[in-house]
Enzyme design. Structure first.
Site, PDB file in Angstrom:
ATOM      1  N   THR A 171      43.191  32.488  45.028  1.00 26.29           N
ATOM      2  CA  THR A 171      42.219  32.674  43.883  1.00 26.29           C
ATOM      3  C   THR A 171      42.524  31.522  42.733  1.00 26.29           C
ATOM      4  O   THR A 171      43.647  31.191  42.833  1.00 26.29           O
ATOM      5  CB  THR A 171      42.473  34.278  43.049  1.00 26.29           C
ATOM      6  N   ASP A 172      41.512  31.293  41.960  1.00 26.25           N
ATOM      7  CA  ASP A 172      41.764  30.119  40.800  1.00 26.25           C
ATOM      8  C   ASP A 172      42.835  30.663  39.539  1.00 26.25           C
ATOM      9  O   ASP A 172      43.268  30.005  39.033  1.00 26.25           O
ATOM     10  CB  ASP A 172      40.782  29.634  40.341  1.00 26.25           C
ATOM     11  N   GLU A 173      42.915  32.132  39.949  1.00 24.44           N
ATOM     12  CA  GLU A 173      43.625  32.785  38.938  1.00 24.44           C
ATOM     13  C   GLU A 173      45.164  32.221  38.831  1.00 24.44           C
ATOM     14  O   GLU A 173      45.943  32.574  37.865  1.00 24.44           O
ATOM     15  CB  GLU A 173      43.400  34.286  38.862  1.00 24.44           C
ATOM     16  N   TYR A 210      48.119  40.713  38.948  1.00 20.64           N
ATOM     17  CA  TYR A 210      47.436  40.392  40.353  1.00 20.64           C
ATOM     18  C   TYR A 210      47.530  38.855  40.293  1.00 20.64           C
ATOM     19  O   TYR A 210      48.071  38.408  41.525  1.00 20.64           O
ATOM     20  CB  TYR A 210      45.791  40.569  39.920  1.00 20.64           C
ATOM     21  N   LYS A 253      49.445  37.003  43.835  1.00 22.75           N
ATOM     22  CA  LYS A 253      48.763  35.859  44.812  1.00 22.75           C
ATOM     23  C   LYS A 253      49.250  34.683  44.647  1.00 22.75           C
ATOM     24  O   LYS A 253      49.436  33.823  45.525  1.00 22.75           O
ATOM     25  CB  LYS A 253      47.182  35.644  44.335  1.00 22.75           C
TER      26      LYS A 253
HETATM   27  P1  NAD Z   1      38.565  43.361  47.959  1.00 19.45           P
HETATM   28  O1  NAD Z   1      39.425  44.381  47.002  1.00 19.45           O
HETATM   29  O2  NAD Z   1      36.785  43.799  47.886  1.00 19.45           O
HETATM   30  O3  NAD Z   1      38.720  43.731  49.391  1.00 19.45           O
HETATM   31  C1  NAD Z   1      40.233  43.727  49.948  1.00 19.45           C
HETATM   32  C2  NAD Z   1      40.115  44.253  51.289  1.00 19.45           C
HETATM   33  O4  NAD Z   1      41.527  44.368  51.827  1.00 19.45           O
HETATM   34  C3  NAD Z   1      39.688  45.518  51.428  1.00 19.45           C
HETATM   35  O5  NAD Z   1      38.727  45.930  52.651  1.00 19.45           O
HETATM   36  C4  NAD Z   1      40.719  46.484  51.466  1.00 19.45           C
HETATM   37  O6  NAD Z   1      40.769  47.889  52.271  1.00 19.45           O
HETATM   38  C5  NAD Z   1      41.601  45.586  52.330  1.00 19.45           C
HETATM   39  N1  NAD Z   1      43.221  45.908  52.262  1.00 19.45           N
HETATM   40  C6  NAD Z   1      43.776  46.123  50.955  1.00 19.45           C
HETATM   41  N2  NAD Z   1      45.071  46.318  50.978  1.00 19.45           N
HETATM   42  C7  NAD Z   1      45.237  46.273  52.313  1.00 19.45           C
HETATM   43  C8  NAD Z   1      46.459  46.460  53.026  1.00 19.45           C
HETATM   44  N3  NAD Z   1      47.544  46.829  52.913  1.00 19.45           N
HETATM   45  N4  NAD Z   1      46.525  46.330  54.503  1.00 19.45           N
HETATM   46  C9  NAD Z   1      45.237  45.985  55.113  1.00 19.45           C
HETATM   47  N5  NAD Z   1      44.043  45.899  54.517  1.00 19.45           N
HETATM   48  C10 NAD Z   1      44.087  45.849  53.107  1.00 19.45           C
HETATM   49  O7  NAD Z   1      38.408  41.939  47.831  1.00 19.45           O
HETATM   50  P2  NAD Z   1      37.797  40.769  47.901  1.00 19.45           P
HETATM   51  O8  NAD Z   1      36.899  40.356  46.397  1.00 19.45           O
HETATM   52  O9  NAD Z   1      36.984  40.707  48.959  1.00 19.45           O
HETATM   53  O10 NAD Z   1      38.690  39.384  47.968  1.00 19.45           O
HETATM   54  C11 NAD Z   1      39.332  39.248  49.261  1.00 19.45           C
HETATM   55  C12 NAD Z   1      40.229  37.971  49.147  1.00 19.45           C
HETATM   56  O11 NAD Z   1      39.891  37.112  48.379  1.00 19.45           O
HETATM   57  C13 NAD Z   1      41.469  38.374  48.261  1.00 19.45           C
HETATM   58  O12 NAD Z   1      42.892  37.863  48.898  1.00 19.45           O
HETATM   59  C14 NAD Z   1      41.313  37.855  46.761  1.00 19.45           C
HETATM   60  O13 NAD Z   1      42.691  37.734  46.169  1.00 19.45           O
HETATM   61  C15 NAD Z   1      40.718  36.496  47.115  1.00 19.45           C
HETATM   62  N6  NAD Z   1      39.849  36.144  46.238  1.00 19.45           N
HETATM   63  C16 NAD Z   1      38.738  36.876  45.468  1.00 19.45           C
HETATM   64  C17 NAD Z   1      37.691  36.414  44.727  1.00 19.45           C
HETATM   65  C18 NAD Z   1      36.699  37.212  43.900  1.00 19.45           C
HETATM   66  O14 NAD Z   1      35.969  36.919  43.106  1.00 19.45           O
HETATM   67  N7  NAD Z   1      36.625  38.648  44.417  1.00 19.45           N
HETATM   68  C19 NAD Z   1      37.975  35.061  44.220  1.00 19.45           C
HETATM   69  C20 NAD Z   1      38.927  34.380  44.853  1.00 19.45           C
HETATM   70  C21 NAD Z   1      39.745  34.857  45.929  1.00 19.45           C
HETATM   71  P1  TYD Z   2      36.326  40.703  36.901  1.00 22.16           P
HETATM   72  O1  TYD Z   2      35.001  40.857  37.316  1.00 22.16           O
HETATM   73  O2  TYD Z   2      37.335  41.701  36.809  1.00 22.16           O
HETATM   74  O3  TYD Z   2      37.014  39.493  37.602  1.00 22.16           O
HETATM   75  P2  TYD Z   2      38.207  38.683  37.048  1.00 22.16           P
HETATM   76  O4  TYD Z   2      39.123  39.600  36.042  1.00 22.16           O
HETATM   77  O5  TYD Z   2      38.989  38.464  38.379  1.00 22.16           O
HETATM   78  O6  TYD Z   2      37.813  37.328  36.181  1.00 22.16           O
HETATM   79  O7  TYD Z   2      36.118  40.403  35.367  1.00 22.16           O
HETATM   80  C1  TYD Z   2      35.440  38.995  34.941  1.00 22.16           C
HETATM   81  C2  TYD Z   2      35.319  38.886  33.533  1.00 22.16           C
HETATM   82  O8  TYD Z   2      34.603  39.875  32.841  1.00 22.16           O
HETATM   83  C3  TYD Z   2      36.796  38.928  32.959  1.00 22.16           C
HETATM   84  O9  TYD Z   2      36.630  37.965  31.893  1.00 22.16           O
HETATM   85  C4  TYD Z   2      37.005  40.433  32.207  1.00 22.16           C
HETATM   86  C5  TYD Z   2      35.507  40.736  32.023  1.00 22.16           C
HETATM   87  N1  TYD Z   2      35.053  42.286  32.205  1.00 22.16           N
HETATM   88  C6  TYD Z   2      34.454  42.820  31.334  1.00 22.16           C
HETATM   89  O10 TYD Z   2      34.203  42.282  30.019  1.00 22.16           O
HETATM   90  N2  TYD Z   2      34.121  44.154  31.329  1.00 22.16           N
HETATM   91  C7  TYD Z   2      34.443  44.856  32.370  1.00 22.16           C
HETATM   92  O11 TYD Z   2      34.262  46.196  32.433  1.00 22.16           O
HETATM   93  C8  TYD Z   2      35.031  44.168  33.573  1.00 22.16           C
HETATM   94  C9  TYD Z   2      35.507  44.759  34.628  1.00 22.16           C
HETATM   95  C10 TYD Z   2      35.530  42.739  33.502  1.00 22.16           C
END
Ligand code: NAD
Ligand code: TYD
Length: 350
Positions: free
Chosen positions: A131-133, A156, A160
């Site tokens: 992630t970019d975070e 988080y 990561k």
């Molecule tokens: P998500 O929470 O929707 O899915 C995570 C998946 O991992 C789920 O299916 C869960 O069951 C599985 N999982 C969790 N713990 C586990 C374990 N101990 N063993 C096996 N499986 C397990 O997450 P996402 O949003 O799809 O993110 C996927 C990846 O991409 C993550 O590594 C996250 O850090 C990265 N990422 C997410 C975003 C975003 O915007 N959502 C952006 C950049 C990077």
């Molecule tokens: P989120 O979807 O949790 O992603 P991330 O924290 O990984 O960026 O949140 C996106 C943005 O929205 C973040 O600035 C937090 C804000 N947010 C709210 O304002 N209200 C909410 O209920 C949630 C879940 C997020």
């Protein structure tokens, strides 16, 4: 023929990656390993579950003995690692779970891969999705590049960042072929409704308050999830060993502006008078340690590997809303049971 382990394939982004790989590469065997936590849902993959090049295995990456056994049995050619605990708010209430899955789970996979691949790293690849975070927060200007120093703030992003460092360490120390990508916020179908966009769609639909943290001034750079999956495909196949790519949409929005656009779309789709959904906007206590702004510079990926985002935000947001409104059953299933408890703890106590 290649056998690829995709971890976390039942989650939001993982399910899009699995779908893309299963449909595009008939000559690959795709093994999806997922623990099926609250965020994992096999309904996300209904359309590919009967394909002959797809297998699902339920399991926990924290269980080292199980992971070692899995690698010994399957002789994977490559890993695309997405399994993670992914929600910042949950990491604030339960950081240890994030250390277990995101750090220990990643190191377990690296160890198993090292053990199986050590005699021929060049024929294998470990792709870590991050992630970019990890870069922390930006002020009003500037962008994250691949050389920006890590500066995570939430449990988080700290977990990561740690997993990214371990992946790099296994490349630098043992010579493992490892690649990392750091992506901005994704949106699209199958997104669990604890994250801002699907949570807001769900609440607007049910006439419930839309909780906006602080003043809604925080900025995120939103990318269509299928564009992320396409970037993962391109990087997996073409990146040089040891390289890192940033993935982002050049699409920055303050949370409040984004929610106003979403409310407008929802008014139209639900035949409500314009301005009706926006009345649900409710400012709530800010998230602890809330990063102000994320913005990704994806020039390297665009120049070196030719990837570009495919969708304009408003178009993607409308498609996303359409998906949630036509997949009521999916939404009802994931918002029953534990979701209600989580929601009460996260929002009602404030
Ligand atoms: P998500 O929470 O929707 O899915 C995570 C998946 O991992 C789920 O299916 C869960 O069951 C599985 N999982 C969790 N713990 C586990 C374990 N101990 N063993 C096996 N499986 C397990 O997450 P996402 O949003 O799809 O993110 C996927 C990846 O991409 C993550 O590594 C996250 O850090 C990265 N990422 C997410 C975003 C975003 O915007 N959502 C952006 C950049 C990077
Ligand atoms: P989120 O979807 O949790 O992603 P991330 O924290 O990984 O960026 O949140 C996106 C943005 O929205 C973040 O600035 C937090 C804000 N947010 C709210 O304002 N209200 C909410 O209920 C949630 C879940 C997020």
């Amino acid at each position: 023929m290649k056998k690829i382990l995709i971890t976390g394939g039942a989650g939001f982004i993982g399910s899009h990656v699995v779908r893309l790989f299963v449909n595009k590469y008939a000559n690959y065997q795709i093994v999806n390993l997922d623990k099926l936590t609250y965020a994992g849902n096999l309904a996300n993959l209904k359309d590919v579950e009967s394909k002959s090049n797809y297998t699902f295995i339920k399991g926990d990456i924290v269980d080292a003995a199980f992971i070692n056994q899995l690698f010994a049995e399957h002789k994977f050619d490559a890993v695309i690692h997405l399994a993670a605990e992914s929600h910042v708010d949950r990491s604030i209430s339960n950081p240890l779970e994030f250390v277990m899955t995101n750090v220990i789970g990643t190191v377990n996979l690296l160890n198993a891969a090292r053990n199986e691949w050590k005699d021929n790293y060049a024929a294998h690849r470990f792709y870590h999705v991050s992630t970019d975070e990890v870069y922390g927060t930006l002020g009003e200007t500037g962008m994250f590049t691949e050389t920006t120093a890590y500066d995570p703030h939430s449990p988080y992003s700290a977990s990561k960042a740690s997993s990214d460092h371990f992946v790099r360490a296994y490349h630098d120390t043992y010579g493992m072929d490892a690649v990392i990508s750091n992506c901005s916020n994704n949106y699209g179908s199958h997104h669990f409704p604890e994250k801002l966009i699907p949570l807001s769609i769900h609440n607007i639909k049910n006439n419930k308050p839309i909780p906006i943290y602080g003043k809604g001034e925080n900025v995120r750079d939103w990318l269509w999830v299928e564009d992320h999956a396409r970037a993962i495909d391109v990087i997996f196949h073409n990146a040089k060993t040891g390289s890192t790519y940033n993935i982002g949409g050049h699409n920055e929005w303050t949370n409040i502006d984004l929610i106003h656009v979403l409310c407008k779309i929802m008014d139209k789709k639900l035949n409500r008078p314009e301005g009706e959904s926006a009345k649900l906007i409710t400012f709530v206590k800010d998230r602890a340690g809330h990063d102000l702004r994320y913005a990704i510079d994806s020039t390297k990926l665009q120049k070196e590997l030719g990837w570009v985002p495919s969708l304009q935000f408003e178009e993607g947001l409308e498609k996303t809303v359409d998906w949630y409104l036509t997949n009521e059953e999916w939404l009802n299933n994931v918002t029953s049971g534990d979701y209600k408890k989580y929601y009460e703890q996260q929002y009602v106590k404030r």
